[in-house]
Scaffold this motif. Sequence first.
Motif, short mmCIF file in Angstrom:
data_model
loop_
_atom_site.label_atom_id
_atom_site.label_comp_id
_atom_site.label_asym_id
_atom_site.label_seq_id
_atom_site.Cartn_x
_atom_site.Cartn_y
_atom_site.Cartn_z
N PRO A 179 0.82 -1.22 0.00
CA PRO A 179 0.00 0.00 0.00
C PRO A 179 0.85 1.26 0.00
CG PRO A 179 0.09 -0.91 2.20
CD PRO A 179 0.83 -1.88 1.32
N ARG A 181 0.19 5.85 0.13
CA ARG A 181 -0.71 7.00 0.09
C ARG A 181 -0.13 7.99 -0.91
NH1 ARG A 181 -4.94 7.39 3.41
NH2 ARG A 181 -5.00 5.98 5.21
N LEU A 186 -5.42 6.55 -0.24
CA LEU A 186 -4.88 5.20 -0.04
C LEU A 186 -4.94 4.42 -1.34
CD1 LEU A 186 -3.73 3.12 1.94
CD2 LEU A 186 -6.09 2.44 2.46
N ASP A 188 -2.92 1.01 -3.78
CA ASP A 188 -2.07 -0.17 -3.84
C ASP A 188 -1.12 -0.01 -5.00
OD1 ASP A 188 -3.06 -1.86 -1.66
OD2 ASP A 188 -4.92 -1.87 -2.81
N GLU A 204 -5.91 3.63 -6.87
CA GLU A 204 -6.74 3.99 -5.72
C GLU A 204 -7.62 2.82 -5.31
OE1 GLU A 204 -10.22 7.30 -4.61
OE2 GLU A 204 -8.83 7.65 -6.29
N ARG A 205 -7.73 2.60 -4.02
CA ARG A 205 -8.61 1.54 -3.52
C ARG A 205 -10.08 1.98 -3.62
NH1 ARG A 205 -6.05 -1.02 2.04
NH2 ARG A 205 -3.98 -1.55 1.19
#
Length: 262
Positions: A179, A181, A186, A188, A204-205
């Motif tokens: 992960p 930022r 947040l 991956d 982006e998650r």
Amino acid sequence: MKGHIPAATALLVLSVSAATSFAQTTAPAVPPATPAAAAATPTINAEALERLKAMGAHLRSLKAFTVTADVTNDLVLDSGQKVETAQTVTMSARVPNMLAVSIQSPLKSRKIVYDGKTVTVFAEKLGYYGVFPAPDTIAATVEAASKKYGIEVPLADLFLWGTPKSDFGAITEALYTGPQRVGGVLCDNFAFRQPDVDWQVCIERGKNALPRKLIVTTTDVAERPQHRSVLTWKPGVAPAAAGFTFKPPKDAKRIAVKEMAS
């Protein structure tokens, strides 16, 4: 000075295919690769590919957006030393046939405007602009600009991911690295390998499966220069149709845009 990855063209090596799923709200179940494991044998992480597909599907679902990219690019001097250049790219789009791109740095100012029928390229600091006819979609236009006129539109892969123009088969390695930022969002991070190119994308998650950071490394030269883009998105936000019409300044001079020789 040798520029191994021109800022406008580096992203073109990133084309991959996409399906119709959306990104998961949690990190991939496969744990991040360790440096030792990554170096051992080529690995294709199926979930990394699925997230790439989901990203492409989400990009294709956007009907309007504005994205700003802070771009840095390695140039290689004749001595072999790398120096970094920087520019900001702002792109607004209304799918399928309106696009406006601004490329700004202390030394250069360029604008590219596509109104569905023609493309105008404006060198603002020099006061020159050129116009050429264009196809009826953004994706076809960025391809024609490159192949017919040698004009590379920054962030062109945003219109190629998730289409038949992308190529999954070129990927020889796919890893989930953990992960991150990016701008407080947040994400991956996934690392991919193709012939002569290593590249990473932070996705982006959640349901907004947008690319937030891209890193491209050219591996077929000893210096291994990199191209980096950090993206800030405004999905659903773009100018009205009038904002995609170029109106030349009074003192601007029009010049011819010629097709490249075969």
